[in-house]
Design an enzyme around this catalytic site. Structure first.
Site, PDB file in Angstrom:
ATOM      1  NE  ARG A   1     -21.929 -14.188 -69.921  1.00 50.48           N
ATOM      2  CZ  ARG A   1     -20.936 -15.199 -70.324  1.00 50.48           C
ATOM      3  NH1 ARG A   1     -22.084 -16.216 -71.637  1.00 50.48           N
ATOM      4  NH2 ARG A   1     -20.456 -15.752 -69.546  1.00 50.48           N
TER       5      ARG A   1
ATOM      6  CB  THR B   1     -29.973 -14.752 -65.518  1.00 53.26           C
ATOM      7  OG1 THR B   1     -29.338 -14.072 -66.145  1.00 53.26           O
ATOM      8  CG2 THR B   1     -31.405 -14.035 -63.811  1.00 53.26           C
TER       9      THR B   1
ATOM     10  CG  ASP C   1     -14.536 -11.175 -68.864  1.00 51.81           C
ATOM     11  OD1 ASP C   1     -14.758  -9.669 -69.427  1.00 51.81           O
ATOM     12  OD2 ASP C   1     -15.669 -10.959 -68.125  1.00 51.81           O
TER      13      ASP C   1
END
Ligand code: PRP
Ligand code: URA
Length: 209
Positions: A104, A108, A200
């Site tokens: 990713r 954005t 994460d």
């Protein structure tokens, strides 16, 4: 319309609690993700076709069941999906494994594909796309489009934790894909992290930051 299955088996939910905990270190995190992936695979493969064969036991002849040769392919999304592969292979050791590399973009949040390598016969296989996290849905959506473009017809998606936003994207873009989750969480935060989530997944699995 694709179905969403939340696998709320007590063992899955118990282990997921420890996966989520901030204090869980890399070694334990990795082991737990592996174990939960195996438990989820048990549920996902519930509808695999079986056929009857005749065998000799030490006592007598018996008609018994065996898997009827449906070919399975696992497709982990790199990198965090790798953490779930061994747990699934421990139940389905003959499955072939393809890889889709996506990350990713932190600005954005859009996925960028950097690698793809798949079994040559993906159109004949039941593919299970694997990623611990379904957040905005961008990564899984791109991975599934990529597989379909290459001929895949039969796809399931397996994630540990999803946000409602990601589930909606997959349901809209891929109504043919069933989604299997250990938890459907509350929401995404402003950085695209799942809340409450686990942080994460890639960093926690591989000890990076
Ligand atoms: C994480 C995760 C998913 C993706 C989910 O990967 O493993 O692939 O984010 O987010 P999305 O649904 O909003 O696309 P990441 O991009 O952090 O890469 P990594 O696995 O290499 O750490
Ligand atoms: N990717 C992760 O690893 N965690 C999240 O919460 C969202 C995306």
């Amino acid at each position: 319309m694709g179905n969403v299955y939340v696998l709320d088996h007590p063992l899955i939910q118990h282990k997921l609690t420890y996966i989520r905990k901030k204090s869980t270190g890399t070694k334990e995190f990795r082991e737990l993700v592996d174990e939960v992936a195996g438990l989820m695979a048990f549920e996902i493969t519930r509808d695999l076709p079986v056929e009857e064969i005749t065998i000799d036991t030490p006592v007598t002849q018996a008609k018994t069941k065996t898997l009827s040769g449906k070919k399975i392919g696992l497709v982990p999304i790199l990198r965090a999906g790798l953490g779930m592969v061994d747990g699934i292979l421990s139940l389905i050791p003959a499955a072939k494994v393809g890889h889709v590399g996506l990350y990713r973009d932190p600005e954005t949040l859009k996925p960028v594909e950097y690698y793809i390598k798949l079994p040559s016969d993906i159109e004949e296989r039941e593919l299970i796309v694997i990623d611990p996290m379904l957040a905005t849905g961008g990564s899984a959506n791109d991975a599934i489009h990529s597989l379909k473009k290459r001929g895949a017809k039969n796809i399931k998606l397996m994630c540990l934790i999803a946000a409602p936003e990601g589930v909606e994207v997959i349901k809209e873009e891929h109504p043919d894909v069933d989604i299997y989750l250990a938890s459907l969480d509350e929401k995404l935060d402003e950085k695209g992290y799942i809340v409450p989530g686990l942080g994460d997944a890639g960093d926690r699995l591989f000890g990076t930051k």
